[in-house]
Design a protein around this motif. Sequence first.
Motif, PDB file in Angstrom:
ATOM      1  N   SER A 137      34.084  31.264  15.630  1.00 27.83           N
ATOM      2  CA  SER A 137      32.766  31.903  15.675  1.00 27.83           C
ATOM      3  C   SER A 137      32.471  32.500  17.042  1.00 27.83           C
ATOM      4  O   SER A 137      31.339  32.886  17.312  1.00 27.83           O
ATOM      5  CB  SER A 137      31.672  30.887  15.319  1.00 27.83           C
ATOM      6  OG  SER A 137      31.573  29.905  16.321  1.00 27.83           O
ATOM      7  N   CYS A 138      33.479  32.603  17.899  1.00 28.71           N
ATOM      8  CA  CYS A 138      33.254  33.105  19.254  1.00 28.71           C
ATOM      9  C   CYS A 138      32.534  34.448  19.225  1.00 28.71           C
ATOM     10  O   CYS A 138      32.927  35.365  18.548  1.00 28.71           O
ATOM     11  CB  CYS A 138      34.586  33.218  19.994  1.00 28.71           C
ATOM     12  SG  CYS A 138      35.771  34.340  19.252  1.00 28.71           S
ATOM     13  N   GLY A 139      31.440  34.516  19.958  1.00 32.38           N
ATOM     14  CA  GLY A 139      30.685  35.763  20.041  1.00 32.38           C
ATOM     15  C   GLY A 139      29.663  35.923  18.950  1.00 32.38           C
ATOM     16  O   GLY A 139      28.528  36.255  19.211  1.00 32.38           O
ATOM     17  N   ALA A 140      30.053  35.675  17.740  1.00 32.61           N
ATOM     18  CA  ALA A 140      29.198  35.823  16.567  1.00 32.61           C
ATOM     19  C   ALA A 140      28.676  37.255  16.428  1.00 32.61           C
ATOM     20  O   ALA A 140      28.869  38.096  17.291  1.00 32.61           O
ATOM     21  CB  ALA A 140      28.054  34.822  16.593  1.00 32.61           C
ATOM     22  N   GLY A 141      28.050  37.531  15.303  1.00 39.75           N
ATOM     23  CA  GLY A 141      27.598  38.883  15.001  1.00 39.75           C
ATOM     24  C   GLY A 141      26.497  39.376  15.904  1.00 39.75           C
ATOM     25  O   GLY A 141      26.444  40.553  16.262  1.00 39.75           O
ATOM     26  N   ARG A 142      25.585  38.490  16.300  1.00 40.75           N
ATOM     27  CA  ARG A 142      24.448  38.873  17.134  1.00 40.75           C
ATOM     28  C   ARG A 142      24.917  39.570  18.402  1.00 40.75           C
ATOM     29  O   ARG A 142      24.439  40.637  18.762  1.00 40.75           O
ATOM     30  CB  ARG A 142      23.606  37.640  17.489  1.00 40.75           C
ATOM     31  CG  ARG A 142      22.471  37.941  18.461  1.00 40.75           C
ATOM     32  CD  ARG A 142      21.856  36.662  19.006  1.00 40.75           C
ATOM     33  NE  ARG A 142      22.819  35.718  19.541  1.00 40.75           N
ATOM     34  CZ  ARG A 142      23.423  35.818  20.742  1.00 40.75           C
ATOM     35  NH1 ARG A 142      23.156  36.837  21.523  1.00 40.75           N
ATOM     36  NH2 ARG A 142      24.289  34.913  21.143  1.00 40.75           N
ATOM     37  N   MET A 143      25.885  38.979  19.090  1.00 37.62           N
ATOM     38  CA  MET A 143      26.367  39.559  20.337  1.00 37.62           C
ATOM     39  C   MET A 143      26.941  40.957  20.112  1.00 37.62           C
ATOM     40  O   MET A 143      26.641  41.888  20.857  1.00 37.62           O
ATOM     41  CB  MET A 143      27.435  38.675  20.975  1.00 37.62           C
ATOM     42  CG  MET A 143      27.920  39.238  22.306  1.00 37.62           C
ATOM     43  SD  MET A 143      29.372  38.432  22.954  1.00 37.62           S
ATOM     44  CE  MET A 143      30.639  39.203  21.984  1.00 37.62           C
ATOM     45  N   TRP A 144      27.733  41.124  19.059  1.00 41.01           N
ATOM     46  CA  TRP A 144      28.367  42.415  18.822  1.00 41.01           C
ATOM     47  C   TRP A 144      27.351  43.474  18.420  1.00 41.01           C
ATOM     48  O   TRP A 144      27.445  44.627  18.859  1.00 41.01           O
ATOM     49  CB  TRP A 144      29.500  42.270  17.806  1.00 41.01           C
ATOM     50  CG  TRP A 144      30.604  41.500  18.430  1.00 41.01           C
ATOM     51  CD1 TRP A 144      30.925  40.190  18.221  1.00 41.01           C
ATOM     52  CD2 TRP A 144      31.477  41.957  19.450  1.00 41.01           C
ATOM     53  NE1 TRP A 144      31.958  39.814  19.042  1.00 41.01           N
ATOM     54  CE2 TRP A 144      32.318  40.889  19.803  1.00 41.01           C
ATOM     55  CE3 TRP A 144      31.647  43.179  20.106  1.00 41.01           C
ATOM     56  CZ2 TRP A 144      33.304  41.003  20.776  1.00 41.01           C
ATOM     57  CZ3 TRP A 144      32.635  43.294  21.068  1.00 41.01           C
ATOM     58  CH2 TRP A 144      33.445  42.207  21.400  1.00 41.01           C
ATOM     59  N   LEU A 145      26.365  43.127  17.612  1.00 40.07           N
ATOM     60  CA  LEU A 145      25.320  44.102  17.267  1.00 40.07           C
ATOM     61  C   LEU A 145      24.499  44.479  18.488  1.00 40.07           C
ATOM     62  O   LEU A 145      24.137  45.646  18.671  1.00 40.07           O
ATOM     63  CB  LEU A 145      24.417  43.554  16.166  1.00 40.07           C
ATOM     64  CG  LEU A 145      25.031  43.528  14.769  1.00 40.07           C
ATOM     65  CD1 LEU A 145      24.048  42.940  13.773  1.00 40.07           C
ATOM     66  CD2 LEU A 145      25.480  44.906  14.332  1.00 40.07           C
TER      67      LEU A 145
ATOM     68  N   LEU B 274      27.164  42.021   8.863  1.00 41.74           N
ATOM     69  CA  LEU B 274      27.142  43.445   9.174  1.00 41.74           C
ATOM     70  C   LEU B 274      28.326  43.832  10.046  1.00 41.74           C
ATOM     71  O   LEU B 274      28.957  44.874   9.848  1.00 41.74           O
ATOM     72  CB  LEU B 274      25.831  43.833   9.869  1.00 41.74           C
ATOM     73  CG  LEU B 274      24.607  43.911   8.973  1.00 41.74           C
ATOM     74  CD1 LEU B 274      23.350  44.085   9.812  1.00 41.74           C
ATOM     75  CD2 LEU B 274      24.739  45.035   7.952  1.00 41.74           C
ATOM     76  N   VAL B 275      28.648  42.977  11.021  1.00 38.89           N
ATOM     77  CA  VAL B 275      29.784  43.244  11.911  1.00 38.89           C
ATOM     78  C   VAL B 275      31.099  43.185  11.138  1.00 38.89           C
ATOM     79  O   VAL B 275      31.953  44.056  11.276  1.00 38.89           O
ATOM     80  CB  VAL B 275      29.811  42.240  13.088  1.00 38.89           C
ATOM     81  CG1 VAL B 275      31.120  42.317  13.850  1.00 38.89           C
ATOM     82  CG2 VAL B 275      28.637  42.490  14.014  1.00 38.89           C
ATOM     83  N   ARG B 276      31.272  42.193  10.311  1.00 42.47           N
ATOM     84  CA  ARG B 276      32.568  41.952   9.677  1.00 42.47           C
ATOM     85  C   ARG B 276      32.755  42.614   8.321  1.00 42.47           C
ATOM     86  O   ARG B 276      33.886  42.886   7.931  1.00 42.47           O
ATOM     87  CB  ARG B 276      32.788  40.455   9.539  1.00 42.47           C
ATOM     88  CG  ARG B 276      32.815  39.775  10.904  1.00 42.47           C
ATOM     89  CD  ARG B 276      32.972  38.292  10.800  1.00 42.47           C
ATOM     90  NE  ARG B 276      34.314  37.975  10.396  1.00 42.47           N
ATOM     91  CZ  ARG B 276      34.629  36.879   9.722  1.00 42.47           C
ATOM     92  NH1 ARG B 276      33.714  36.020   9.393  1.00 42.47           N
ATOM     93  NH2 ARG B 276      35.876  36.647   9.380  1.00 42.47           N
ATOM     94  N   LEU B 277      31.663  42.883   7.600  1.00 42.85           N
ATOM     95  CA  LEU B 277      31.814  43.324   6.221  1.00 42.85           C
ATOM     96  C   LEU B 277      31.192  44.674   5.892  1.00 42.85           C
ATOM     97  O   LEU B 277      31.559  45.301   4.901  1.00 42.85           O
ATOM     98  CB  LEU B 277      31.208  42.264   5.272  1.00 42.85           C
ATOM     99  CG  LEU B 277      31.793  40.857   5.402  1.00 42.85           C
ATOM    100  CD1 LEU B 277      30.990  39.880   4.546  1.00 42.85           C
ATOM    101  CD2 LEU B 277      33.258  40.832   5.015  1.00 42.85           C
ATOM    102  N   ALA B 278      30.219  45.116   6.670  1.00 46.87           N
ATOM    103  CA  ALA B 278      29.528  46.368   6.343  1.00 46.87           C
ATOM    104  C   ALA B 278      30.456  47.563   6.532  1.00 46.87           C
ATOM    105  O   ALA B 278      31.356  47.546   7.360  1.00 46.87           O
ATOM    106  CB  ALA B 278      28.276  46.521   7.196  1.00 46.87           C
TER     107      ALA B 278
END
Length: 151
Positions: free
Chosen positions: A39-47, A95-99
């Motif tokens: 889970s490093c970073g997670a979606g929040r950080m990338w968005l 959203l990061v991984r699947l959208a």
Amino acid sequence: MGVRFGMGTDGTRGDGFRLVDAGETAQRLAYGMASGDSSCGAGRMWLEHATAHSADAVGLGKVTGEITVGKAADFLVVHLDVPELTPSYDLRWELVRLAQRDQIAAVVVGGRLRLWHGRPPDWDGPALVSRAARLGPEVVRRAGLHRVEPA
């Protein structure tokens, strides 16, 4: 670690969802696998780095990067009622991984609708694509461009 960075491209990788997915994947390969932390970073950080932090990284944080009074209204409207996001347990990560870009219903830039379901609302996009398909090969031929690939 407080590293200031943004995400974007001036090349052919115009699908921002693929770009943030690639960033998250690179982080998994460089850190997550070795540490066992998937889970490093997670979606929040990338968005955040694909939006507000990118605007800040290129010096546009006072102009854009978030939806707030006084800033440029640049945003996407995304369909969330698709199988890959239903049910949703962590929408930012999904959203990061699947959208995908086919889920983008609208693109708004500077408060103006620029694309609606993949088509410009105020000019004939398909006509432009058709013209480019017709003229493109001749333009490339006249330019003398040659593809070079290793054997």
